[in-house]
Write a protein that holds these residues in place. Structure first.
Motif, PDB file in Angstrom:
ATOM      1  N   ALA A 169       0.833  -1.207   0.000  1.00 55.34           N
ATOM      2  CA  ALA A 169       0.000   0.000   0.000  1.00 55.34           C
ATOM      3  C   ALA A 169       0.868   1.258   0.000  1.00 55.34           C
ATOM      4  CB  ALA A 169      -0.921  -0.002   1.219  1.00 55.34           C
ATOM      5  N   LEU A 170       1.970   1.227   0.766  1.00 55.31           N
ATOM      6  CA  LEU A 170       2.847   2.387   0.804  1.00 55.31           C
ATOM      7  C   LEU A 170       3.586   2.574  -0.521  1.00 55.31           C
ATOM      8  CD1 LEU A 170       4.282   1.962   4.406  1.00 55.31           C
ATOM      9  CD2 LEU A 170       2.843   3.834   3.595  1.00 55.31           C
ATOM     10  N   ARG A 171       3.962   1.457  -1.165  1.00 55.76           N
ATOM     11  CA  ARG A 171       4.612   1.578  -2.463  1.00 55.76           C
ATOM     12  C   ARG A 171       3.649   2.124  -3.503  1.00 55.76           C
ATOM     13  NH1 ARG A 171       6.774  -3.607  -2.094  1.00 55.76           N
ATOM     14  NH2 ARG A 171       5.582  -4.271  -3.896  1.00 55.76           N
ATOM     15  N   TYR A 172       2.402   1.665  -3.470  1.00 56.77           N
ATOM     16  CA  TYR A 172       1.426   2.153  -4.437  1.00 56.77           C
ATOM     17  C   TYR A 172       1.108   3.627  -4.205  1.00 56.77           C
ATOM     18  CZ  TYR A 172       0.614  -2.682  -5.845  1.00 56.77           C
ATOM     19  OH  TYR A 172       0.766  -3.954  -6.326  1.00 56.77           O
ATOM     20  N   GLN A 173       1.333   4.097  -2.981  1.00 53.84           N
ATOM     21  CA  GLN A 173       1.134   5.522  -2.698  1.00 53.84           C
ATOM     22  C   GLN A 173       2.143   6.360  -3.458  1.00 53.84           C
ATOM     23  OE1 GLN A 173       2.373   7.461   1.167  1.00 53.84           O
ATOM     24  NE2 GLN A 173       0.181   7.299   1.558  1.00 53.84           N
ATOM     25  N   ILE A 174       3.302   5.787  -3.737  1.00 52.75           N
ATOM     26  CA  ILE A 174       4.343   6.519  -4.458  1.00 52.75           C
ATOM     27  C   ILE A 174       3.932   6.779  -5.899  1.00 52.75           C
ATOM     28  CG2 ILE A 174       6.728   6.391  -5.307  1.00 52.75           C
ATOM     29  CD1 ILE A 174       7.407   4.742  -2.862  1.00 52.75           C
ATOM     30  N   HIS A 175       3.238   5.821  -6.523  1.00 53.77           N
ATOM     31  CA  HIS A 175       2.952   5.912  -7.954  1.00 53.77           C
ATOM     32  C   HIS A 175       2.151   7.147  -8.345  1.00 53.77           C
ATOM     33  CE1 HIS A 175       3.676   1.295  -8.209  1.00 53.77           C
ATOM     34  NE2 HIS A 175       4.785   1.987  -8.106  1.00 53.77           N
ATOM     35  N   PRO A 176       0.997   7.410  -7.705  1.00 60.15           N
ATOM     36  CA  PRO A 176       0.273   8.630  -8.101  1.00 60.15           C
ATOM     37  C   PRO A 176       1.066   9.898  -7.815  1.00 60.15           C
ATOM     38  CG  PRO A 176      -0.729   7.628  -6.150  1.00 60.15           C
ATOM     39  CD  PRO A 176       0.241   6.638  -6.714  1.00 60.15           C
ATOM     40  N   HIS A 177       1.835   9.897  -6.726  1.00 61.40           N
ATOM     41  CA  HIS A 177       2.660  11.050  -6.408  1.00 61.40           C
ATOM     42  C   HIS A 177       3.700  11.268  -7.509  1.00 61.40           C
ATOM     43  CE1 HIS A 177       5.740  13.306  -3.968  1.00 61.40           C
ATOM     44  NE2 HIS A 177       4.638  13.914  -3.572  1.00 61.40           N
ATOM     45  N   PHE A 178       4.323  10.195  -7.951  1.00 63.36           N
ATOM     46  CA  PHE A 178       5.301  10.273  -9.028  1.00 63.36           C
ATOM     47  C   PHE A 178       4.640  10.730 -10.329  1.00 63.36           C
ATOM     48  CE2 PHE A 178       6.852   7.894 -12.733  1.00 63.36           C
ATOM     49  CZ  PHE A 178       8.098   8.471 -12.885  1.00 63.36           C
ATOM     50  N   LEU A 179       3.485  10.151 -10.652  1.00 63.32           N
ATOM     51  CA  LEU A 179       2.794  10.527 -11.890  1.00 63.32           C
ATOM     52  C   LEU A 179       2.382  11.992 -11.873  1.00 63.32           C
ATOM     53  CD1 LEU A 179       0.541   7.415 -12.616  1.00 63.32           C
ATOM     54  CD2 LEU A 179       2.419   8.288 -14.015  1.00 63.32           C
ATOM     55  N   PHE A 180       1.937  12.479 -10.736  1.00 62.36           N
ATOM     56  CA  PHE A 180       1.541  13.880 -10.620  1.00 62.36           C
ATOM     57  C   PHE A 180       2.711  14.792 -10.979  1.00 62.36           C
ATOM     58  CE2 PHE A 180       1.225  17.776  -8.050  1.00 62.36           C
ATOM     59  CZ  PHE A 180      -0.004  18.266  -8.490  1.00 62.36           C
ATOM     60  N   ASN A 181       3.886  14.496 -10.437  1.00 59.63           N
ATOM     61  CA  ASN A 181       5.066  15.309 -10.736  1.00 59.63           C
ATOM     62  C   ASN A 181       5.473  15.183 -12.198  1.00 59.63           C
ATOM     63  OD1 ASN A 181       5.253  16.232  -8.111  1.00 59.63           O
ATOM     64  ND2 ASN A 181       6.662  14.629  -7.473  1.00 59.63           N
ATOM     65  N   ALA A 182       5.417  13.938 -12.730  1.00 67.24           N
ATOM     66  CA  ALA A 182       5.815  13.732 -14.119  1.00 67.24           C
ATOM     67  C   ALA A 182       4.869  14.451 -15.082  1.00 67.24           C
ATOM     68  CB  ALA A 182       5.851  12.238 -14.433  1.00 67.24           C
ATOM     69  N   LEU A 183       3.560  14.394 -14.804  1.00 67.75           N
ATOM     70  CA  LEU A 183       2.599  15.080 -15.671  1.00 67.75           C
ATOM     71  C   LEU A 183       2.759  16.591 -15.599  1.00 67.75           C
ATOM     72  CD1 LEU A 183      -0.573  12.873 -15.072  1.00 67.75           C
ATOM     73  CD2 LEU A 183       0.891  12.936 -17.100  1.00 67.75           C
ATOM     74  N   ASN A 184       3.084  17.104 -14.427  1.00 68.18           N
ATOM     75  CA  ASN A 184       3.372  18.533 -14.318  1.00 68.18           C
ATOM     76  C   ASN A 184       4.582  18.906 -15.170  1.00 68.18           C
ATOM     77  OD1 ASN A 184       1.303  19.396 -12.702  1.00 68.18           O
ATOM     78  ND2 ASN A 184       2.430  19.176 -10.790  1.00 68.18           N
ATOM     79  N   ALA A 185       5.590  18.022 -15.173  1.00 64.69           N
ATOM     80  CA  ALA A 185       6.767  18.284 -15.998  1.00 64.69           C
ATOM     81  C   ALA A 185       6.399  18.297 -17.472  1.00 64.69           C
ATOM     82  CB  ALA A 185       7.832  17.224 -15.718  1.00 64.69           C
TER      83      ALA A 185
END
Length: 356
Positions: A169-185
């Motif tokens: 669950a904690l690892r999956y929490q990373i994915h949306p956070h990472f995607l949010f930053n990548a999409l902003n980029a």
């Protein structure tokens, strides 16, 4: 419940067989020691019979074990009751085998006199009834040990499954956070008219996500070299957006390359460095990822030489909280995360992991 988290219904067969063998070998050794201490003149024939009896007892214990596997409860009282009740038929069966080997079938001279004096029936009653008492506690003791070990194994498996679920669950929490930053980029590239860079970043992002997700279903730990390589790919992706403003240094000794670390444990730290140090500055920023080992364990460092960060980013964000939670789940109080501004400017986050 899926196959990865299902609980075992029994101990491994090898462990059970080893425990049975140890019990019966121990019995042979104790009986032989008893005879030696009491100065019993034991012919070799008695030792052979004792070994045959132990083999028969081991076979009965295996049958007993197969029956105990149907006991599903892990409650201590029910475990004790099941063990003691199940020990009754095993005890009677072995007492009869023991009587046959020592009295019923060509008894040795030291025992033949008892048969001649009391007769087969009386000797059988004495041998079976008297020895059943001691054999009852022998079989019952082994059964209680087995059931409690099984209960402990199931409890450990349940705790491990719970820990794996928390980590997942904690690892999956990373994915949306990472995607949010990548999409902003990506949005930044599109808004500034850098369509070619945006296209290449989409391809790089797709490749990175494919690798992250394909590896995410495996073991919770990966070699440190693989973890660093993932961060290298991510930083190469971000370099397309920041161009000459982002520099990367990797310091990973060869002898630490295969050291297991939690999967994606560095990702939030690297993302924070990109977001706050590179994204919040127009100067050239160097992000450094380093690893070193000492007597206390492994030290992982992610640091940058960007401008000092605000308190909001100094250790209480989603990324750092995620890392702290994962370290607590896996290592308890034996691992730590320390994050804060560097004396000479910039920011440093270090993870200290224990040996093993």
């Amino acid at each position: 419940m899926n196959r990865a988290t299902s609980l075992p219904i029994d101990l491994p067969a090898r462990a059970v067989i080893v425990s049975i063998a140890c019990f019966w070998i121990g019995w042979i050794a104790l009986m032989s020691l008893r005879a030696a201490l009491l100065d019993f003149a034991e012919p070799s024939d008695l030792l052979v019979r004792r070994i045959v009896a132990a083999l028969a007892g081991a076979a009965l214990t295996l049958v007993f074990w197969r029956g105990l596997r149907f006991v599903r409860s892990d409650r201590p009282v029910r475990i004790a009751l099941a063990a003691l009740i199940g020990a009754i038929p095993a005890t009677i069966a072995f007492a009869c085998v023991n009587w046959f080997l020592f009295y019923g079938w060509h008894p040795p001279a030291s025992l033949a006199a008892d048969v001649a004096r009391w007769g087969y029936v009386r000797v059988w009653r004495y041998a079976v009834i008297d020895t059943s008492v001691s054999w009852f506690f022998f079989f019952g003791g082994w059964a209680i040990l087995y059931l409690f070990l099984r209960a402990a194994a199931r409890s450990a498996a349940a705790e491990k499954a719970s820990m794996q679920a928390q980590l997942r669950a904690l690892r999956y929490q990373i994915h949306p956070h990472f995607l949010f930053n990548a999409l902003n980029a990506l949005a930044d590239l599109v808004q500034t008219g850098r369509g070619d860079d945006a296209d290449r970043m989409i391809l790089d992002l797709s490749a990175l996500l494919r690798r992250m997700l394909s590896e995410d279903d495996g073991a919770p730990d990966i070699p440190l070299a693989d973890e660093v390589d993932l961060q290298r790919l991510y930083l190469a992706l971000e370099a397309r957006r920041f161009e000459h403003r982002l520099r990367v240094e990797i310091d990973l000794p060869d002898e630490l390359a295969d050291t297991p670390v939690p999967r994606l444990i560095l990702q939030p730290l690297v993302e924070n460095a990109v977001k706050y140090a590179v994204g919040g500055s127009h100067a050239v920023v160097t992000i450094r990822i380093a690893a070193e080992a000492d007597a206390r364990g492994l030290l992982l460092v992610v640091e940058d030489d960007g401008s000092a960060r605000s308190d909001a980013s100094s250790g209480f964000g989603i990324g750092l909280a995620n890392v702290r939670d994962r370290l607590q789940v896996v290592y308890g109080d034996t691992a730590r995360l320390v994050a804060g501004s560097r004396a000479g400017g910039g920011y440093r986050a270090s993870i200290a992991l224990p040996h093993g």
